[in-house]
Scaffold this motif. Structure first.
Motif, PDB file in Angstrom:
ATOM      1  N   GLY A  41       0.819  -1.222   0.000  1.00 29.61           N
ATOM      2  CA  GLY A  41       0.000   0.000   0.000  1.00 29.61           C
ATOM      3  C   GLY A  41       0.842   1.257   0.000  1.00 29.61           C
ATOM      4  O   GLY A  41       0.590   2.191  -0.761  1.00 29.61           O
ATOM      5  N   TYR A  42       1.872   1.299   0.852  1.00 29.66           N
ATOM      6  CA  TYR A  42       2.794   2.433   0.868  1.00 29.66           C
ATOM      7  C   TYR A  42       3.567   2.499  -0.447  1.00 29.66           C
ATOM      8  O   TYR A  42       3.784   3.572  -1.012  1.00 29.66           O
ATOM      9  CB  TYR A  42       3.793   2.313   2.020  1.00 29.66           C
ATOM     10  N   VAL A  46       4.184   5.652  -2.971  1.00 31.56           N
ATOM     11  CA  VAL A  46       5.551   6.137  -3.187  1.00 31.56           C
ATOM     12  C   VAL A  46       5.897   6.107  -4.672  1.00 31.56           C
ATOM     13  O   VAL A  46       6.445   7.077  -5.213  1.00 31.56           O
ATOM     14  CB  VAL A  46       6.556   5.303  -2.354  1.00 31.56           C
ATOM     15  N   MET A  47       5.556   5.033  -5.354  1.00 29.24           N
ATOM     16  CA  MET A  47       5.877   4.911  -6.780  1.00 29.24           C
ATOM     17  C   MET A  47       5.252   6.041  -7.595  1.00 29.24           C
ATOM     18  O   MET A  47       5.894   6.591  -8.493  1.00 29.24           O
ATOM     19  CB  MET A  47       5.427   3.557  -7.322  1.00 29.24           C
ATOM     20  N   ASP A  48       4.030   6.406  -7.261  1.00 29.21           N
ATOM     21  CA  ASP A  48       3.349   7.476  -7.982  1.00 29.21           C
ATOM     22  C   ASP A  48       3.975   8.844  -7.739  1.00 29.21           C
ATOM     23  O   ASP A  48       3.801   9.747  -8.547  1.00 29.21           O
ATOM     24  CB  ASP A  48       1.865   7.533  -7.586  1.00 29.21           C
ATOM     25  N   PRO A 108      18.150   6.648  -3.608  1.00 27.62           N
ATOM     26  CA  PRO A 108      17.727   6.363  -2.240  1.00 27.62           C
ATOM     27  C   PRO A 108      17.224   7.572  -1.449  1.00 27.62           C
ATOM     28  O   PRO A 108      16.308   7.421  -0.637  1.00 27.62           O
ATOM     29  CB  PRO A 108      18.961   5.751  -1.590  1.00 27.62           C
ATOM     30  N   ILE A 109      17.782   8.743  -1.649  1.00 28.63           N
ATOM     31  CA  ILE A 109      17.347   9.906  -0.855  1.00 28.63           C
ATOM     32  C   ILE A 109      15.909  10.297  -1.198  1.00 28.63           C
ATOM     33  O   ILE A 109      15.081  10.437  -0.282  1.00 28.63           O
ATOM     34  CB  ILE A 109      18.323  11.093  -1.001  1.00 28.63           C
ATOM     35  N   PRO A 110      15.532  10.454  -2.475  1.00 31.01           N
ATOM     36  CA  PRO A 110      14.114  10.721  -2.760  1.00 31.01           C
ATOM     37  C   PRO A 110      13.196   9.593  -2.279  1.00 31.01           C
ATOM     38  O   PRO A 110      12.086   9.854  -1.802  1.00 31.01           O
ATOM     39  CB  PRO A 110      14.060  10.867  -4.281  1.00 31.01           C
ATOM     40  N   LEU A 111      13.657   8.338  -2.378  1.00 32.11           N
ATOM     41  CA  LEU A 111      12.857   7.212  -1.894  1.00 32.11           C
ATOM     42  C   LEU A 111      12.643   7.342  -0.389  1.00 32.11           C
ATOM     43  O   LEU A 111      11.521   7.203   0.113  1.00 32.11           O
ATOM     44  CB  LEU A 111      13.551   5.892  -2.229  1.00 32.11           C
ATOM     45  N   VAL A 118       4.972   9.699   3.299  1.00 32.01           N
ATOM     46  CA  VAL A 118       3.793   8.829   3.168  1.00 32.01           C
ATOM     47  C   VAL A 118       3.490   8.136   4.504  1.00 32.01           C
ATOM     48  O   VAL A 118       2.327   7.973   4.886  1.00 32.01           O
ATOM     49  CB  VAL A 118       4.012   7.793   2.037  1.00 32.01           C
ATOM     50  N   ALA A 119       4.531   7.745   5.248  1.00 32.69           N
ATOM     51  CA  ALA A 119       4.349   7.043   6.513  1.00 32.69           C
ATOM     52  C   ALA A 119       4.089   7.994   7.686  1.00 32.69           C
ATOM     53  O   ALA A 119       3.812   7.544   8.792  1.00 32.69           O
ATOM     54  CB  ALA A 119       5.572   6.182   6.811  1.00 32.69           C
ATOM     55  N   GLY A 120       4.203   9.301   7.438  1.00 29.56           N
ATOM     56  CA  GLY A 120       3.970  10.265   8.511  1.00 29.56           C
ATOM     57  C   GLY A 120       5.099  10.327   9.525  1.00 29.56           C
ATOM     58  O   GLY A 120       4.885  10.639  10.695  1.00 29.56           O
TER      59      GLY A 120
END
Length: 126
Positions: A41-42, A46-48, A108-111, A118-120
């Motif tokens: 779900g996360y 994130v991919m979008d 990795p940094i943008p990820l 997204v996870a708050g």
């Protein structure tokens, strides 16, 4: 009988069980390969939101993102992430996204920043 090595919180050591993610042979892994796993779900959110996505694998419960080796140095991945040295995961996964342009890795940094958002969870600097 050999037991698998201990699992650190959020980080998998090279397990003796499971499999290494099958990196496409035509995408050179010049920087080595680790993987960041997150619940599906996360991962879809994130991919979008990322401008550049490398190879992503799915195992049913998680999406696994290929990042350069050492992408955990100085980064505290949020609680929803699992970091796997050598891209070894406890099970099997299939490739669900392959980049159009050359390049195996998701930066990795943008990820990290996107997953934290997204996870708050606030990103933590070095």
């Amino acid at each position: 009988m050999t037991t698998p090595p201990a699992v650190q919180i959020g980080r998998l050591r090279r397990p003796r069980v499971g499999a290494r993610l099958a990196i496409p042979a035509d995408l050179p892994a010049t920087l080595g390969c680790d993987a960041v796993g997150m619940p599906t779900g996360y991962g879809k959110i994130v991919m979008d939101r990322l401008p550049r996505v490398g190879c992503v694998f799915a195992d049913g419960a998680r999406l696994w993102w290929i990042v350069p080796s050492g992408s955990d140095t100085g980064i505290n991945w949020p609680w929803v992430a699992r970091y796997s040295v050598g891209a070894h995961i406890p099970g099997r996964a299939r490739l669900i996204h392959r980049p159009d342009e050359p390049g195996l890795y998701t930066p990795p940094i943008p990820l990290y920043v996107t997953l934290c958002h997204v996870a708050g969870v606030p990103p933590v600097g070095p």
